[in-house]
Every structure is written in structure tokens, then in C-alpha cells.
Design an enzyme around this catalytic site. Structure first.
Site, short mmCIF file in Angstrom:
data_model
loop_
_atom_site.label_atom_id
_atom_site.label_comp_id
_atom_site.label_asym_id
_atom_site.label_seq_id
_atom_site.Cartn_x
_atom_site.Cartn_y
_atom_site.Cartn_z
N ASN A 111 -0.61 1.96 -5.54
CA ASN A 111 -0.32 3.26 -6.18
C ASN A 111 1.06 3.71 -5.70
O ASN A 111 1.69 3.02 -4.90
CB ASN A 111 -1.39 4.31 -5.82
CG ASN A 111 -1.73 4.35 -4.35
OD1 ASN A 111 -2.80 3.89 -3.95
ND2 ASN A 111 -0.83 4.85 -3.54
N ASP B 72 0.85 -1.19 0.00
CA ASP B 72 0.00 0.00 0.00
C ASP B 72 0.88 1.25 0.00
O ASP B 72 1.68 1.44 0.92
CB ASP B 72 -0.87 -0.03 1.27
CG ASP B 72 -2.12 0.80 1.11
OD1 ASP B 72 -2.06 1.83 0.43
OD2 ASP B 72 -3.16 0.41 1.66
N ARG C 233 -7.52 -1.05 -6.75
CA ARG C 233 -7.95 -2.38 -6.31
C ARG C 233 -9.10 -2.90 -7.18
O ARG C 233 -9.19 -4.09 -7.49
CB ARG C 233 -8.37 -2.34 -4.84
CG ARG C 233 -7.18 -2.21 -3.93
CD ARG C 233 -7.50 -1.65 -2.56
NE ARG C 233 -6.31 -1.03 -2.01
CZ ARG C 233 -5.44 -1.63 -1.22
NH1 ARG C 233 -5.67 -2.85 -0.79
NH2 ARG C 233 -4.35 -1.01 -0.81
#
Lengths: 602, 124
Positions: free
Chosen positions: A345, A48, A90
Site C-alpha cells: 500500500n 511494506d 496481500r
């Protein structure tokens, strides 16, 4: 004659004995020739907010031996792109469909009310898409999820209802790594679920360790039946709050005391050495990057520690992933497991440049966190990295999470496992997050639904199967004319061949379209818009077509994602008290009128 | 004296009304203050309906007493609070419930309402 007869009998006997054996042998050959080889297991690890150059194998100074090892065994992608923020990435990762059509054009926490009135702008995975987990489960795979979901928690929206057989899932955009605590006041609590039911985290929780333990538990639970598994492991590392165990933090003491400019440059050099970017790759200096030299010693010490905790969190993630890989080896499943590692990201730059200022302290302290130097990153501590150090995490790229610049969209992608023939190589071919689902399906021998699934209309997968690239049959899967559009809250991009069209709005942009050659200039330093007007025009038309076909809506005038998040937080916090006050006032009004009238009459 | 009693009773009435409204609008926020875990289905309906009805009645009857000066409104509120205190005591004695500290407030307010009925009440 009797001798000939005897010989004949002997031959007959020998033949009669041999025949069944031959038949059995033929059967066995036939069985081994036609038995389907065991389908590969799949482990999809999603970090993440991991920056492009955070891993050792991507030019970073952070110690990531386990991920570097799978990079050496497999294929590294230098030109892989994802969405610039969480939930849209996602949604695309798990469905192969553009985020706008999948119902997740942005995270719900940042959607303005003007757009929330549209069905496909809810920030929740729509029923018009099918997840890769559903398709793999249909094909006989065991499907597991341990980690952040963030694609909806309402009826029918939890991962246990979207194709995952066993789950322990965080429904929110993030949460504390040490305990069940929300990280922004938008949530009353950290909303964890296990197999569809609210879940209480254990007392000894640390996110990366716990999620890997759960994945191992799920895998072991069904190992005996011999069916393949798909384990999706969306980790919390390294999302805010940036937290890590003390032993890892100690390893990064002093590592960042030279500041962010030195680190950004070191990572650029290293990624050039590794061959991830061209030798003459140039970089921009982002407007959000502060001057390290003007900081006081105390400020430098604090900033270095913030980044040290970040490095520690990445290393802790790597350590626990190493445990998972070792476990797969110990149960003899590693060689038949396709492992994919990537990030949702690019690097996160939402941390304050001055986290100890009065304004920046309000959110953490309202949630009961401390910001003390000594305990930074430990339980009860709220840590982030500043936009300046985020620029180093994204090195040598431009911008970061929430923006369509390469720093927000280009992230590491490592694929290893059976059929990956290019061990240790780097692929410079363009690839996009929507390619992951068709690639996984291809490895599993499963066909994606075209436009209908179980009798209902669904969006068709737009991504491309990367298998030919992984097996070394081709050098690229996108040709010069294929275009991939992208939009997030008014920031936009279009990829075509080696080129990228980029639009950045708000404080970090100029509200104009720019054209970059992201193969020769991944740092987006040289705008080619004036030099190549024909290409610019053609790509603009392609973007407009993309926006139309994918129902992209314009953000309201003056929209800013940070401002909208603040508005939504305030709205969430004060909506109920305001309603209570209004209703109470309504009840009291007639009494007040009656009281006034009585007073006047007397 | 009348003003002081009017003010105190009105303030308490508003507090009770706020509690009633909270039960209507945000029961999950107020339920833990009463040591309650929200149920679902009929249980949730009973929790919200009974608790909001209780507090709204309490507050409204007190305000009606202040505004109209009719003593029975004070009596009604005082009886309700007294019975609640009695119920809590029986729960403690017979059903092993905790001896809630709220009993003190309920008795004090009930007594206050009886005094208010004398001070603020008007003869018919």
C-alpha cells in the site's frame, strides 16, 4: 557388372551407416522442437508501506540503484493500484480475489466487534480462496516465503498450509527489524514461524538482510533438481518501526533539512521529468501537513533524522535485494526469472507529528523502546515518519495508507524478466493488485480454477492477466467500461477508464463522493462530480453493485481505524486481568456474605 | 490483634485465589513465574488442574478459617504449605532442583496460619 555390383554395395553400406545417424538426428530435432522450455522462476518482492515516489526510478532522492536497474531492464507501471492497507492487499495479491470475498476486508487489528461476527470479516484468509502459491506448487514449482504473512496464524492458516513449501513468516502486522520484539502492545511477542512452527530469530537479525538470506537459502536448497521456483519476499521495510543500520543513516544526514514541502515538490518535479505523471500534475496540500517554518531548530533536526532513517531503510532494502539479484545471476537463473517488485500500500502516516509528546511516548516506552535522537533507527529505538513527511513519500499524490486516495492506493510496480519486451518503458495503463496472480499463472502456464478447486467451491479470480501488456501486444488490459471497486473501513473508490470515484470518511474526508480523472490529474485536485453528473451517477451505480456483490458491510457510526486499534489494544491488554478480577470476586463473594452475617449475629 | 490477623490471613487468601484463577484463565502468564513451560494434552491438563486446585484450595480454606473460626481449616492450609516446602527441599537434595526462594514464604505463612489458628480459632 562386378564394378556396378561393387558400387551398389558401397551405396548400400553408406546408406546403412547413414540411416541410424539420420534417424538419431531426426529424433534429436524432434526432441529439441517439442521439449518444453524451462518455465520461468518467479520472484515476487513486496515492500511494506513504500510511498509512490520513494524509489529513484519513481522520482525519489533515495539511492535505490538495484531497483532502478531492474526498472531500466523491465517495465514500470505508473497507474498500478493496490489496497490502502496491508492484509487486504496481500489477500488480493496472492489470490486475485476481492479482499471482502477472500475474508480480509481489513486487518483484524482494526476490525470493530460489530463486524467481526460475520464470517468474511475475520481479517484472515478464507478457505474459499486458493493462493497462487498453491496453484504453482501443484504445477511443480518450488514455493518459498520469507517475510510478513499477516493473513492468519490459526490452524490451517499459516503460509506453510497455504501452498508454501518452505517458509519463515511473520504472522503479525509488523515487528521490530532488529530483534524479536512486538511493535504494538496488541502482541505479547513478535510471532515468527518457520515451516509452520514457532521460530526464534537469530541474534544478528536485521529484517531485510535476514529475509533475503533466507530466500537465497531456500532457492539454493532445491536448485539442483532443475524445477522452477516461486519466491515470495514480503519485506518489513519500510513499516513501523522505521529502523536502519547506522552506515545507511549517515548517508541521509542533512538530506531532509529543507522540510517536507520542499521534498514533496522536488519529488513531483522529478516524477514529471521521468514521465510518470503528466507535466501539469498539480498537488493538494494535505490537512495533516504541518508548517515546517514554525518548528524550532531542535524539532527540525529531529524530524530530518526521522526521515533520514526512512531513506536509509529503503536503501538498505535495495542493497539486500541487489544481493538477491546478484545471486540469481551467479547461479545462472537471473535470465529465466520473472521479477516483480511492488508495495502492499502507499506511504504510512500513522507516526505522531510530535513523537516526543507525553501521549505519543506511551506506546514505545511501554514496549521498552527509546526515542533518543542519537540512536534513532538503531536497535531498541522506535522510529516513524510524521504525516507531513508521509505526504512527501506519497508525492505528488493525495492521502496515504488507510485511505482510498491515490497516495494510499497507487504504488510502484516494476516487472522484469523473460518476455518483458518494453525495457525501460513506463506503462500508464490502469492495473490492480488482483491482476498479479493471473499474470504469474499465465507466465507459469497454469490455469486458475474457475469456481471449484479439489472438489470444494472457491471464489473465481477477478484480476486480469497483464502478460499482453508486458509483452507489448496491447496498451491496456482494462477497457473504458470495466470497473474495479474498492472499500476499506468505509473509505471507498471505484475505477473506470481514466476516472475514479472517491469517498473519504472521518477527519480527512467530507463524507461526499468525488470524481477525478486520475490519468490527467493523479493528484486528485479537481473534482469533476458537478461537471460530469451522468458519469458520476453511472459510477455510483457501479460501486453499489460492487458493494452488493462483494458483501461489503457498513462500518459502525463514528468508526475510526485509529480509535478502533486503540480499543482493541486496551481490550487485549485488560481482557485477562478483568476476567481474573471478576472470577476472584465471584469466589470471594460468599465468604464476604458469610463474614457479614456472622458479624451481624454476634 | 484478631483484626490484624484476620486482615493478613484474608489478604494472603485473596492472593492465593488470584493465583488459582490466573492458572485457570491465563496459565501462559503465570507458568513462567513458577519456572514452568506449559505442556500440551495431558501435561497441560495436569498443570492447569493441579496448580489451580492447589491455590484455590489454599485460599478458600484460609478464608473458611477466618469466617467460621474453625481451626482445622487453618491446619489444612498450613499442612499443605509445609508439605510444599518439604517437597521443594527434597527436590533440591535428591533431584538437583534449584533451592527455591519460595520455601521461605511457605514456611513463614504456614507458621502464621498456626498462630492464626490460636488467635482466630474458636472453641467448639
Amino acid at each position: 557388372m562386378p564394378f556396378r555390383h561393387l558400387f551398389f554395395l558401397l551405396v548400400l553400406t553408406a546408406l546403412s551407416n547413414a540411416l541410424p545417424t539420420a534417424a538419431e538426428s531426426a529424433d534429436s530435432v524432434s526432441a529439441s522442437s517439442f521439449a518444453a522450455p524451462k518455465r520461468p522462476n518467479i520472484v515476487l518482492v513486496l515492500a511494506d508501506d513504500l510511498g509512490f515516489s520513494d524509489l529513484g526510478s519513481y522520482g525519489g532522492e533515495i539511492n535505490t540503484p538495484n531497483l532502478d536497474a531492474i526498472a531500466e531492464e523491465g517495465l514500470r507501471f505508473s497507474n498500478y493500484h493496490t489496497a490502502a492497507n496491508c492484509a487486504p492487499a496481500r489477500a488480493m495479491l496472492l489470490t486475485g480475489v476481492d479482499a471482502h470475498l477472500a475474508g480480509v476486508p481489513n486487518i483484524p487489528e482494526m476490525l470493530p466487534p460489530e463486524l467481526q461476527q460475520y464470517e468474511h470479516y475475520q481479517g484472515v484468509l478464507g478457505d474459499n480462496v486458493v493462493t497462487v502459491a498453491t496453484l504453482l506448487e501443484d504445477a511443480g514449482y518450488h514455493t518459498y516465503l520469507a517475510g510478513k504473512w499477516h493473513l492468519g496464524a490459526g490452524p490451517g492458516k499459516l503460509p506453510s498450509q497455504r501452498g508454501f513449501e518452505r517458509t519463515v513468516a511473520l504472522a503479525d502486522s509488523g515487528a521490530d527489524n532488529w530483534e524479536q520484539r512486538p511493535y504494538i502492545p496488541l502482541y505479547d511477542k513478535a510471532n515468527w514461524y518457520a515451516d509452520g512452527e514457532p521460530y526464534q530469530l537469530p541474534d544478528d537479525f536485521y529484517s531485510s538482510r535476514f529475509l533475503v538470506d533466507k530466500t537465497i537459502e531456500f532457492i539454493d536448497g532445491n536448485l539442483a533438481d532443475g524445477e522452477p521456483f516461486f519466491a515470495y519476499l514480503p519485506l518489513q521495510a519500510v513499516h513501523i518501526p522505521v529502523q536502519a543500520p547506522q552506515t545507511y543513516i549517515d548517508r541521509y544526514r542533512g538530506v531532509y533539512q529543507e522540510g517536507w514541502d520542499v521534498l514533496r515538490e522536488a519529488r513531483r518535479s522529478r516524477s514529471i521529468e521521468l514521465g510518470l505523471v503528466p507535466p501539469d500534475t498539480d498537488m493538494v496540500r494535505m490537512s495533516t501537513t504541518d508548517d515546517w517554518s514554525v518548528l524550532s531548530d531542535e524539532q527540525r533536526r529531529y524530524e530530518s533524522k526521522r526521515m533520514a532513517v526512512y531513506g536509509a531503510m529503503v536503501e538498505a532494502m535495495d542493497h539486500h535485494l541487489g544481493r538477491l539479484f546478484d545471486h540469481l545471476k551467479s547461479v545462472d537463473e537471473y535470465d529465466n526469472t520473472l521479477i516483480i517488485f511492488t508495495s502492499d500500500n502507499g506511504a504510512e502516516a500513522s507516526g505522531s507529528a510530535d513523537p516526543l509528546s507525553f501521549a505519543a511516548r506511551q506506546v514505545p516506552t511501554s514496549l521498552g523502546y527509546n526515542l533518543d535522537y542519537e540512536s534513532l533507527g538503531l536497535k531498541g529505538s522506535y522510529n516513524t515518519i510524521s504525516p507531513s513527511f508521509a505526504s512527501a513519500a506519497a508525492s505528488p499524490l493525495s492521502l496515504f495508507k488507510f485511505y482510498a486516495g491515490e497516495g494510499g492506493m497507487r504504488v510502484p510496480l516494476i516487472i522484469t524478466g523473460p518476455s518483458v519486451s518494453k525495457a525501460g518503458e513506463i506503462s500508464h495503463a490502469f492495473s490492480f493488485v488482483t491482476d498479479i496472480t493471473p499474470t504469474l499463472l499465465s507466465f507459469a502456464g497454469v490455469t486458475a480454477p474457475n469456481d471449484r478447486y479439489r472438489g470444494r467451491a472457491v471464489e473465481a479470480v477477478i484480476g486480469k492477466d497483464l502478460t499482453p501488456l508486458i509483452t507489448g501486444e496491447v496498451d491496456r488490459v482494462y477497457n473504458e467500461t470495466d470497473s474495479i471497486g474498492y472499500e476499506l473501513a468505509g473509505h471507498a473508490a471505484l475505477f473506470q477508464g481514466d476516472y475514479k470515484l472517491l469517498f473519504t470518511r472521518g477527519a480527512l474526508g467530507d463524507g461526499h463522493w468525488h470524481l477525478y480523472d486520475i490519468v490527467r490529474d493523479p493528484g486528485e485536485t479537481l473534482d469533476l462530480a458537478q461537471e460530469q453528473p451522468a458519469r458520476m451517477q453511472a459510477m455510483l451505480s457501479a460501486y453499489q453493485r460492487y458493494a452488493r456483490e462483494n458483501k461489503v458491510l457498513e462500518v459502525p457510526e463514528g468508526y475510526s481505524h485509529t480509535k478502533q486499534l486503540l480499543i482493541n489494544v486496551v481490550y487485549h491488554q485488560f481482557k485477562t486481568p478483568a476476567l481474573i478480577a471478576m472470577l476472584t470476586a465471584l469466589i470471594l463473594l460468599p465468604f464476604w456474605v458469610a463474614y457479614r452475617m456472622k458479624k451481624r449475629s454476634t | 490483634m484478631k483484626r490484624v490477623f484476620s486482615f493478613v490471613v484474608s489478604l494472603l487468601a485473596v492472593l492465593f485465589i488470584v493465583m488459582g484463577v490466573r492458572w485457570l484463565i491465563a496459565p501462559d502468564g503465570i507458568a513462567p513465574e513458577f519456572g514452568l513451560i506449559l505442556g500440551d494434552g495431558l501435561g497441560l491438563s495436569s498443570q492447569i488442574g493441579d496448580m489451580s486446585g492447589y491455590f484455590l484450595f489454599l485460599g478458600i480454606s484460609m478464608l473458611l478459617g477466618v469466617v467460621t473460626g474453625h481451626r482445622p481449616w487453618f491446619y489444612a492450609a498450613a499442612i499443605l504449605l509445609s508439605l510444599t516446602a518439604v517437597g521443594r527441599t527434597i527436590a533440591w537434595l535428591i533431584h538437583d532442583a534449584a533451592l527455591a526462594s519460595q520455601i521461605r514464604s511457605e514456611i513463614v505463612i504456614a507458621v502464621l496460619l498456626l498462630i492464626a489458628s490460636r488467635v482466630l480459632g474458636e472453641d467448639d
